[in-house]
Enzyme design. Structure first.
Site, PDB file in Angstrom:
ATOM      1  N   LYS A  88       0.858  -1.194   0.000  1.00 60.68           N
ATOM      2  CA  LYS A  88       0.000   0.000   0.000  1.00 60.68           C
ATOM      3  C   LYS A  88       0.892   1.241   0.000  1.00 60.68           C
ATOM      4  O   LYS A  88       1.919   1.275   0.695  1.00 60.68           O
ATOM      5  CB  LYS A  88      -0.895  -0.024   1.243  1.00 60.68           C
ATOM      6  CG  LYS A  88      -1.910   1.120   1.301  1.00 60.68           C
ATOM      7  CD  LYS A  88      -2.853   0.985   2.508  1.00 60.68           C
ATOM      8  CE  LYS A  88      -3.901   2.102   2.519  1.00 60.68           C
ATOM      9  NZ  LYS A  88      -4.849   1.985   3.647  1.00 60.68           N
ATOM     10  N   SER A 144      -9.880   2.154   2.633  1.00 58.64           N
ATOM     11  CA  SER A 144      -8.963   2.875   1.783  1.00 58.64           C
ATOM     12  C   SER A 144      -7.925   1.998   1.081  1.00 58.64           C
ATOM     13  O   SER A 144      -7.290   2.455   0.140  1.00 58.64           O
ATOM     14  CB  SER A 144      -8.226   3.925   2.626  1.00 58.64           C
ATOM     15  OG  SER A 144      -7.383   3.295   3.579  1.00 58.64           O
ATOM     16  N   SER A 150     -10.258  -0.126   6.888  1.00 54.30           N
ATOM     17  CA  SER A 150      -9.637  -0.074   5.558  1.00 54.30           C
ATOM     18  C   SER A 150      -8.930  -1.326   5.078  1.00 54.30           C
ATOM     19  O   SER A 150      -8.544  -1.396   3.919  1.00 54.30           O
ATOM     20  CB  SER A 150      -8.654   1.094   5.488  1.00 54.30           C
ATOM     21  OG  SER A 150      -9.367   2.286   5.294  1.00 54.30           O
TER      22      SER A 150
END
Ligand code: GLN
Length: 486
Positions: free
Chosen positions: A76, A152, A176
């Protein structure tokens, strides 16, 4: 090869059936072909990835490999990685090249010898539930490209679901990891707060942020968590505990397991009927596996979203004050004074959702409102943690839906922040209490994946992974892949 789990990939590498350079090339080629449409990765750097793969191959040849050496995964874009552009999904950091590694990156690249395939797309500064707030554009859900992957960590979820990577890292401040895992048929784990170091992970709400693995099985999450977790003196909230092997109990039988069903998660009409039906079926499956269901209550859970949307923006408004155009990141081109430089830089560098959070956070911390909002929210946070403590006196794990709906359409909630915030109605309380939580696939509603949430007591990661793994052995929902990716 591209559909294999981490253990199979590691075994193939160890047996020299494939080299890390070959395996990495295989995934990079797929990323090259499929990513322009899905937009899961914001940065790929084949030269860097292949260099890491060659180093891993040398380590394997020298007999110095760890359990995952040479396996490529996606990171990420919230983790600082030396020499890699690290954007956090924001224009503010669009050109920021990190001079150092986050602790998790150092552990994965250095100690474990994992290879990075690139950095994945995300909601700007991890604020969102659909990946639509990213400066780099939305991510498409591989199960239906007109729909969101969740957020997210939407880029990580889409990358793993589309077999662009066998696993990925995510972070979870309010859901998330778990919500995108649910929407993309993945397994994701948010560990107990303090188990994984936050050093070098760009801060959103520091008392809630926690990194964890996203993969296609509980076993793979356990393997990846082994490479991520551990005490770090550079994170003052990191917990000093003996190292654990999270794979150690995967196969333990579930006979005698007490599953708590929070009344509040199963009452009312907030959850889509297809999601509820799949969750109910999962409860029956657990009973067949020897578990028993008991009703528990989390009476303050309806306050979790309002409390979170005071606490998280408050912490964000403080954390994001460092993006001022002085040392790194975006700086406005034209300004007359220093104040104007700050104002223009921040006006240009942040998107609308991030600005909304900074405004809310500044407001709730301001003199005259602090007691009414921030202190009240902290009190609610304590009540929520107490509710869980009471519930865990009569059960071993808590079970419910991860998300109230399956993947929604791109644009469907983008103009309605409150609807978007409610996507995390089942996940946020877990962060407020600092507990570990997982999402695992438990079926489909109208062709779209449904996620089952499992919540454990503090440090119950090994138990949660066991509870998830036995279910996955019995059902196989996690092995379903979206059409057209294989
Ligand atoms: N969707 C939640 C938010 O927008 C949670 C995000 C997260 O866990 N990073 O704040």
């Amino acid at each position: 090869m591209i559909e294999s789990g981490l253990r199979e990939l590691a075994a193939a590498l160890a047996a020299r059936r494939i080299s890390s350079v070959e395996l990495t090339t295989l995934f990079l080629d797929r990323i090259g072909r499929l990513n322009p449409d899905i937009n899961a990765f914001v940065t790929v750097d084949p030269e860097k990835s292949l260099k890491m793969a060659a180093a891993a191959d040398a380590r394997i040849a020298a007999g110095a490999a760890g359990p995952l050496t040479g396996v490529p995964i996606a990171q990420k874009d919230i983790f600082c990685a030396e020499g890699w552009t690290t954007t956090c999904g924001s224009r503010m950091l669009a050109n920021f090249v990190s001079p150092y590694d986050a602790t998790v990156i150092r552990k994965m690249h250095g100690e474990a010898g994992l290879v990075s395939l690139g950095k994945t797309n995300m909601d700007e500064f991890a604020m969102g539930s659909s990946n639509e707030t990213s400066f780099f554009g939305p991510v498409k859900n591989p199960w239906d490209r007109t729909r969101v992957p969740g957020g997210s960590s939407g880029g990580s979820a889409a990358a793993v679901a589309a077999h662009l990577a066998p696993a990925a890292t995510g972070t979870d401040t309010g859901g998330s990891i778990r919500q995108p895992a649910a929407l993309c048929n993945l397994t994701g784990l948010k560990p107990t707060y303090g188990v994984v170091s936050r050093y070098g992970m760009i801060a959103f709400a520091s008392s809630l942020d926690q990194a964890g693995p996203m993969a296609r099985s509980a076993e793979d999450c356990a393997l990846l968590l082994n490479a991520m977790a551990g005490f770090d003196p550079r994170d003052s909230t990191s917990l000093e505990r003996p190292a654990e092997d999270y794979t150690s109990d995967l196969d333990k039988p579930l006979a005698g397991l007490r599953i708590g069903l929070p009344r509040e998660f199963f009452a009312g009409s907030g959850c889509a009927p297809g999601v509820m039906a799949a969750v109910q079926e999962a409860i029956r499956e657990y009973e067949r596996l020897g578990a028993s269901a008991v009703e528990v209550s989390l009476p303050n859970s309806h306050l979790s979203v309002p409390a979170y949307y005071v606490i998280a923006p408050a912490e964000a408004s403080s954390n994001l004050s460092r993006f001022d155009g002085v040392r790194y990141g975006h700086r406005a081109a034209d300004y007359g004074s220093l104040d104007e430089m700050y104002a223009r830089t921040r006006a240009e560098g942040f998107g609308a959702e991030v600005k909304r959070r900074i405004l809310i956070g500044t407001y709730v911390l301001s003199h005259g409102y602090y007691d009414a909002y921030y202190l009240q929210a902290q009190r609610i946070r304590r009540l929520i943690a107490d509710d869980f403590a009471a519930a865990f006196r009569s059960c071993d794990v808590i079970l419910g839906p991860t998300s109230p709906s399956t993947a929604f359409r791109l644009g469907e909630k983008a103009a309605d922040p409150v609807q978007m915030y409610l996507s995390d109605i089942y996940t946020i309380a877990v962060n407020l209490a600092g507990l570990p939580g997982m999402s695992i696939p438990c079926g489909f509603a109208d062709g779209l994946p449904v996620g089952l949430q499992l919540i454990g007591n503090y440090f119950a990661e090994t138990r949660l992974l066991n509870v998830a793994h036995r279910y996955q052995q019995a059902t196989g929902w996690h092995r379903q892949a979206p059409a057209g990716v294989a």
